[in-house]
Motif scaffolding. Structure first.
Motif, PDB file in Angstrom:
ATOM      1  N   LEU A 145      12.086  84.957  29.798  1.00 32.25           N
ATOM      2  CA  LEU A 145      13.153  84.975  30.803  1.00 32.25           C
ATOM      3  C   LEU A 145      14.534  84.910  30.151  1.00 32.25           C
ATOM      4  O   LEU A 145      15.468  85.596  30.585  1.00 32.25           O
ATOM      5  CB  LEU A 145      12.976  83.805  31.774  1.00 32.25           C
ATOM      6  CG  LEU A 145      11.712  83.823  32.641  1.00 32.25           C
ATOM      7  CD1 LEU A 145      11.660  82.584  33.530  1.00 32.25           C
ATOM      8  CD2 LEU A 145      11.642  85.089  33.489  1.00 32.25           C
ATOM      9  N   THR A 149      17.336  87.820  30.399  1.00 28.41           N
ATOM     10  CA  THR A 149      18.678  87.532  30.910  1.00 28.41           C
ATOM     11  C   THR A 149      19.742  87.981  29.907  1.00 28.41           C
ATOM     12  O   THR A 149      20.769  88.563  30.283  1.00 28.41           O
ATOM     13  CB  THR A 149      18.823  86.027  31.205  1.00 28.41           C
ATOM     14  OG1 THR A 149      17.858  85.651  32.196  1.00 28.41           O
ATOM     15  CG2 THR A 149      20.211  85.703  31.725  1.00 28.41           C
ATOM     16  N   VAL A 156      18.671  84.932  35.482  1.00 28.07           N
ATOM     17  CA  VAL A 156      18.015  83.627  35.572  1.00 28.07           C
ATOM     18  C   VAL A 156      18.961  82.561  35.029  1.00 28.07           C
ATOM     19  O   VAL A 156      19.308  82.573  33.851  1.00 28.07           O
ATOM     20  CB  VAL A 156      16.697  83.612  34.768  1.00 28.07           C
ATOM     21  CG1 VAL A 156      16.051  82.231  34.831  1.00 28.07           C
ATOM     22  CG2 VAL A 156      15.739  84.671  35.293  1.00 28.07           C
ATOM     23  N   ASP A 158      18.339  79.169  35.264  1.00 24.26           N
ATOM     24  CA  ASP A 158      17.576  78.019  34.776  1.00 24.26           C
ATOM     25  C   ASP A 158      16.188  78.503  34.338  1.00 24.26           C
ATOM     26  O   ASP A 158      15.234  78.471  35.123  1.00 24.26           O
ATOM     27  CB  ASP A 158      17.451  76.964  35.878  1.00 24.26           C
ATOM     28  CG  ASP A 158      16.843  75.655  35.387  1.00 24.26           C
ATOM     29  OD1 ASP A 158      16.191  75.668  34.317  1.00 24.26           O
ATOM     30  OD2 ASP A 158      16.998  74.629  36.071  1.00 24.26           O
ATOM     31  N   ASN A 161      13.074  76.024  34.788  1.00 23.17           N
ATOM     32  CA  ASN A 161      12.642  75.853  36.176  1.00 23.17           C
ATOM     33  C   ASN A 161      11.986  77.129  36.702  1.00 23.17           C
ATOM     34  O   ASN A 161      10.953  77.074  37.383  1.00 23.17           O
ATOM     35  CB  ASN A 161      13.832  75.482  37.058  1.00 23.17           C
ATOM     36  CG  ASN A 161      13.421  75.255  38.505  1.00 23.17           C
ATOM     37  OD1 ASN A 161      12.727  74.303  38.834  1.00 23.17           O
ATOM     38  ND2 ASN A 161      13.843  76.152  39.380  1.00 23.17           N
ATOM     39  N   SER A 162      12.578  78.274  36.386  1.00 20.57           N
ATOM     40  CA  SER A 162      12.005  79.545  36.839  1.00 20.57           C
ATOM     41  C   SER A 162      10.633  79.777  36.218  1.00 20.57           C
ATOM     42  O   SER A 162       9.714  80.267  36.886  1.00 20.57           O
ATOM     43  CB  SER A 162      12.944  80.704  36.477  1.00 20.57           C
ATOM     44  OG  SER A 162      14.163  80.599  37.180  1.00 20.57           O
ATOM     45  N   MET A 165       8.113  77.737  38.131  1.00 18.41           N
ATOM     46  CA  MET A 165       7.779  78.299  39.435  1.00 18.41           C
ATOM     47  C   MET A 165       6.884  79.541  39.298  1.00 18.41           C
ATOM     48  O   MET A 165       5.910  79.711  40.034  1.00 18.41           O
ATOM     49  CB  MET A 165       9.058  78.666  40.195  1.00 18.41           C
ATOM     50  CG  MET A 165       9.979  77.493  40.508  1.00 18.41           C
ATOM     51  SD  MET A 165       9.153  76.161  41.416  1.00 18.41           S
ATOM     52  CE  MET A 165       9.008  74.908  40.127  1.00 18.41           C
ATOM     53  N   ILE A 166       7.216  80.407  38.342  1.00 19.60           N
ATOM     54  CA  ILE A 166       6.413  81.619  38.125  1.00 19.60           C
ATOM     55  C   ILE A 166       5.008  81.238  37.669  1.00 19.60           C
ATOM     56  O   ILE A 166       4.010  81.777  38.151  1.00 19.60           O
ATOM     57  CB  ILE A 166       7.092  82.535  37.085  1.00 19.60           C
ATOM     58  CG1 ILE A 166       8.395  83.103  37.655  1.00 19.60           C
ATOM     59  CG2 ILE A 166       6.159  83.671  36.672  1.00 19.60           C
ATOM     60  CD1 ILE A 166       9.241  83.845  36.637  1.00 19.60           C
ATOM     61  N   ILE A 198       7.998  89.143  42.039  1.00 22.09           N
ATOM     62  CA  ILE A 198       8.684  88.308  41.047  1.00 22.09           C
ATOM     63  C   ILE A 198       9.769  89.106  40.333  1.00 22.09           C
ATOM     64  O   ILE A 198      10.898  88.625  40.152  1.00 22.09           O
ATOM     65  CB  ILE A 198       7.668  87.737  40.037  1.00 22.09           C
ATOM     66  CG1 ILE A 198       6.809  86.668  40.718  1.00 22.09           C
ATOM     67  CG2 ILE A 198       8.382  87.144  38.819  1.00 22.09           C
ATOM     68  CD1 ILE A 198       5.684  86.135  39.860  1.00 22.09           C
ATOM     69  N   LEU A 202      13.845  88.523  40.058  1.00 17.11           N
ATOM     70  CA  LEU A 202      14.514  88.301  38.773  1.00 17.11           C
ATOM     71  C   LEU A 202      15.601  89.327  38.484  1.00 17.11           C
ATOM     72  O   LEU A 202      16.491  89.082  37.669  1.00 17.11           O
ATOM     73  CB  LEU A 202      13.482  88.350  37.633  1.00 17.11           C
ATOM     74  CG  LEU A 202      12.421  87.248  37.600  1.00 17.11           C
ATOM     75  CD1 LEU A 202      11.402  87.547  36.495  1.00 17.11           C
ATOM     76  CD2 LEU A 202      13.047  85.882  37.384  1.00 17.11           C
TER      77      LEU A 202
END
Length: 210
Positions: A145, A149, A156, A158, A161-162, A165-166, A198, A202
Protein backbone atom coordinates in the motif's frame (compact mmCIF):
# COMPACT_ATOMS: atom_id res chain seq x y z
CA UNK A 1 29.89 -34.66 29.08
CA UNK A 2 26.86 -33.28 27.21
CA UNK A 3 26.87 -30.15 25.10
CA UNK A 4 24.74 -27.00 25.38
CA UNK A 5 21.66 -28.95 24.31
CA UNK A 6 22.02 -31.24 27.28
CA UNK A 7 21.57 -34.32 25.09
CA UNK A 8 25.12 -35.35 24.28
CA UNK A 9 24.36 -34.63 20.60
CA UNK A 10 26.06 -32.08 18.38
CA UNK A 11 23.82 -29.44 16.81
CA UNK A 12 23.83 -31.06 13.35
CA UNK A 13 22.76 -34.41 14.80
CA UNK A 14 19.99 -32.78 16.80
CA UNK A 15 18.71 -30.95 13.74
CA UNK A 16 18.83 -34.13 11.64
CA UNK A 17 16.91 -36.17 14.21
CA UNK A 18 14.38 -33.37 14.72
CA UNK A 19 13.84 -33.33 10.96
CA UNK A 20 13.23 -37.09 10.93
CA UNK A 21 10.68 -36.71 13.71
CA UNK A 22 8.86 -33.92 11.88
CA UNK A 23 8.83 -35.88 8.61
CA UNK A 24 7.40 -38.95 10.33
CA UNK A 25 4.80 -36.90 12.20
CA UNK A 26 3.78 -35.08 9.02
CA UNK A 27 3.12 -38.41 7.27
CA UNK A 28 1.16 -39.81 10.22
CA UNK A 29 -0.93 -36.66 10.62
CA UNK A 30 -1.75 -36.72 6.89
CA UNK A 31 -2.70 -40.41 6.90
CA UNK A 32 -4.32 -40.98 10.29
CA UNK A 33 -5.11 -37.46 11.47
CA UNK A 34 -3.72 -35.56 14.43
CA UNK A 35 -6.01 -37.02 17.15
CA UNK A 36 -5.30 -40.63 16.17
CA UNK A 37 -1.53 -40.18 15.99
CA UNK A 38 0.38 -40.84 19.20
CA UNK A 39 3.92 -40.02 20.23
CA UNK A 40 4.55 -43.79 20.23
CA UNK A 41 3.46 -43.96 16.57
CA UNK A 42 5.89 -41.20 15.64
CA UNK A 43 8.69 -42.79 17.65
CA UNK A 44 8.09 -46.16 15.99
CA UNK A 45 8.26 -44.57 12.53
CA UNK A 46 11.63 -43.08 13.49
CA UNK A 47 12.95 -46.31 15.05
CA UNK A 48 13.20 -44.48 18.34
CA UNK A 49 11.75 -45.01 21.79
CA UNK A 50 8.90 -42.70 22.86
CA UNK A 51 11.12 -41.46 25.68
CA UNK A 52 13.76 -40.40 23.18
CA UNK A 53 11.21 -38.35 21.21
CA UNK A 54 10.59 -36.26 24.34
CA UNK A 55 14.23 -35.22 24.33
CA UNK A 56 13.43 -33.20 21.21
CA UNK A 57 9.78 -32.18 21.62
CA UNK A 58 7.72 -31.77 24.78
CA UNK A 59 4.63 -33.25 23.17
CA UNK A 60 2.60 -33.88 20.04
CA UNK A 61 1.32 -30.30 19.92
CA UNK A 62 4.89 -29.00 19.87
CA UNK A 63 5.63 -31.28 16.92
CA UNK A 64 2.55 -30.04 15.07
CA UNK A 65 3.52 -26.44 15.76
CA UNK A 66 7.06 -27.04 14.49
CA UNK A 67 5.65 -28.50 11.26
CA UNK A 68 3.31 -25.53 10.88
CA UNK A 69 6.17 -23.10 11.51
CA UNK A 70 8.30 -24.80 8.88
CA UNK A 71 5.45 -24.61 6.35
CA UNK A 72 4.73 -21.01 7.28
CA UNK A 73 8.31 -19.91 6.69
CA UNK A 74 8.21 -21.39 3.20
CA UNK A 75 4.82 -19.83 2.47
CA UNK A 76 5.86 -16.38 3.68
CA UNK A 77 9.03 -16.59 1.60
CA UNK A 78 6.89 -17.14 -1.50
CA UNK A 79 4.55 -14.29 -0.55
CA UNK A 80 7.56 -12.03 0.01
CA UNK A 81 8.65 -12.69 -3.58
CA UNK A 82 5.31 -11.29 -4.72
CA UNK A 83 5.43 -8.28 -2.40
CA UNK A 84 8.99 -7.44 -3.47
CA UNK A 85 8.68 -8.23 -7.18
CA UNK A 86 10.55 -5.63 -9.27
CA UNK A 87 8.95 -3.86 -12.23
CA UNK A 88 5.48 -4.80 -11.03
CA UNK A 89 2.67 -2.39 -10.16
CA UNK A 90 1.41 -2.28 -6.60
CA UNK A 91 -2.08 -3.11 -7.85
CA UNK A 92 -0.82 -6.30 -9.48
CA UNK A 93 1.20 -7.21 -6.39
CA UNK A 94 -1.84 -6.88 -4.16
CA UNK A 95 -3.99 -9.00 -6.47
CA UNK A 96 -1.25 -11.59 -7.01
CA UNK A 97 -0.71 -11.77 -3.25
CA UNK A 98 -4.29 -12.74 -2.45
CA UNK A 99 -4.70 -15.06 -5.42
CA UNK A 100 -1.50 -16.89 -4.45
CA UNK A 101 -2.65 -17.18 -0.86
CA UNK A 102 -6.06 -18.55 -1.86
CA UNK A 103 -4.64 -21.08 -4.30
CA UNK A 104 -1.84 -22.31 -2.04
CA UNK A 105 -4.03 -22.82 1.03
CA UNK A 106 -6.89 -24.31 -0.99
CA UNK A 107 -4.53 -26.80 -2.64
CA UNK A 108 -2.88 -27.68 0.68
CA UNK A 109 -6.16 -28.48 2.43
CA UNK A 110 -7.64 -30.15 -0.65
CA UNK A 111 -4.70 -32.53 -0.93
CA UNK A 112 -4.41 -33.07 2.82
CA UNK A 113 -7.76 -32.62 4.63
CA UNK A 114 -6.11 -33.51 7.94
CA UNK A 115 -3.93 -30.39 7.61
CA UNK A 116 -7.05 -28.30 8.24
CA UNK A 117 -7.62 -30.30 11.42
CA UNK A 118 -4.09 -29.52 12.60
CA UNK A 119 -4.53 -25.84 11.70
CA UNK A 120 -7.67 -25.64 13.85
CA UNK A 121 -5.94 -27.26 16.81
CA UNK A 122 -2.91 -24.97 16.63
CA UNK A 123 -5.21 -21.96 16.31
CA UNK A 124 -7.02 -22.98 19.49
CA UNK A 125 -4.08 -24.21 21.55
CA UNK A 126 -1.34 -21.86 20.34
CA UNK A 127 -3.07 -18.58 19.36
CA UNK A 128 0.25 -16.73 19.43
CA UNK A 129 1.26 -18.68 16.31
CA UNK A 130 -1.68 -17.19 14.42
CA UNK A 131 -0.91 -13.73 15.80
CA UNK A 132 2.60 -13.86 14.36
CA UNK A 133 1.25 -15.02 11.00
CA UNK A 134 -1.29 -12.20 10.89
CA UNK A 135 1.34 -9.60 11.81
CA UNK A 136 3.68 -10.79 9.04
CA UNK A 137 0.90 -10.80 6.44
CA UNK A 138 -0.36 -7.33 7.37
CA UNK A 139 3.16 -5.93 7.28
CA UNK A 140 3.56 -7.15 3.69
CA UNK A 141 0.19 -5.73 2.66
CA UNK A 142 1.04 -2.38 4.28
CA UNK A 143 4.31 -2.24 2.32
CA UNK A 144 2.44 -2.77 -0.94
CA UNK A 145 0.00 0.00 0.00
CA UNK A 146 2.86 2.39 0.80
CA UNK A 147 4.52 1.59 -2.52
CA UNK A 148 1.25 2.09 -4.38
CA UNK A 149 0.63 5.43 -2.69
CA UNK A 150 4.15 6.63 -3.50
CA UNK A 151 3.63 5.69 -7.15
CA UNK A 152 0.24 7.38 -7.30
CA UNK A 153 -1.67 4.11 -7.78
CA UNK A 154 -3.34 4.28 -4.36
CA UNK A 155 -4.53 6.99 -2.03
CA UNK A 156 -3.88 5.57 1.44
CA UNK A 157 -3.27 7.87 4.40
CA UNK A 158 -2.89 5.12 7.02
CA UNK A 159 -1.27 2.00 5.46
CA UNK A 160 -1.23 -0.02 8.69
CA UNK A 161 -4.93 0.50 9.37
CA UNK A 162 -5.86 -0.09 5.73
CA UNK A 163 -3.77 -3.28 5.68
CA UNK A 164 -5.62 -4.49 8.78
CA UNK A 165 -9.02 -3.83 7.20
CA UNK A 166 -8.11 -5.45 3.86
CA UNK A 167 -6.59 -8.44 5.63
CA UNK A 168 -9.75 -8.89 7.70
CA UNK A 169 -11.94 -8.68 4.60
CA UNK A 170 -9.91 -11.48 3.01
CA UNK A 171 -10.32 -13.97 5.87
CA UNK A 172 -12.56 -16.30 3.85
CA UNK A 173 -9.93 -16.59 1.12
CA UNK A 174 -7.01 -17.30 3.47
CA UNK A 175 -8.42 -20.53 4.92
CA UNK A 176 -11.27 -21.27 2.49
CA UNK A 177 -12.13 -24.79 3.62
CA UNK A 178 -12.64 -23.57 7.18
CA UNK A 179 -15.58 -21.42 6.10
CA UNK A 180 -17.07 -22.93 2.94
CA UNK A 181 -17.34 -25.97 0.67
CA UNK A 182 -17.21 -23.77 -2.44
CA UNK A 183 -15.00 -24.83 -5.33
CA UNK A 184 -11.76 -23.04 -6.14
CA UNK A 185 -13.40 -21.65 -9.28
CA UNK A 186 -16.22 -20.12 -7.22
CA UNK A 187 -13.80 -18.72 -4.65
CA UNK A 188 -11.65 -17.14 -7.36
CA UNK A 189 -14.74 -15.49 -8.85
CA UNK A 190 -15.69 -14.12 -5.44
CA UNK A 191 -12.13 -12.98 -4.77
CA UNK A 192 -12.06 -11.17 -8.09
CA UNK A 193 -15.20 -9.26 -7.11
CA UNK A 194 -13.89 -8.35 -3.66
CA UNK A 195 -10.55 -7.20 -5.09
CA UNK A 196 -12.32 -4.95 -7.59
CA UNK A 197 -14.18 -3.27 -4.74
CA UNK A 198 -10.97 -2.87 -2.74
CA UNK A 199 -9.06 -1.48 -5.72
CA UNK A 200 -11.85 0.98 -6.38
CA UNK A 201 -11.60 2.17 -2.79
CA UNK A 202 -7.82 2.53 -2.99
CA UNK A 203 -7.76 4.41 -6.30
CA UNK A 204 -7.09 8.16 -6.00
CA UNK A 205 -10.09 10.33 -6.83
CA UNK A 206 -9.73 13.16 -9.33
CA UNK A 207 -9.42 16.45 -7.51
CA UNK A 208 -9.03 14.79 -4.10
CA UNK A 209 -7.04 16.80 -1.58
CA UNK A 210 -3.73 15.32 -0.36
Amino acid sequence: MGNAFGTGLVADDKEHISGRILDAARKHFAHYGYPKTTMADIADACDMSPGNIYRFFLGKLDIAEAIALEDERLRLAEMEKIASAPRCSARKKLCDYFYAELRSTYQKFDEDPHALEVARIISEKRPEFGDLRVAAEREMIARILVEGTEKGEFDVSDPENSAEMIHSAMLKFRFPQRWTHASLETLERELDGVLKLIMDGLTPRAGAAH
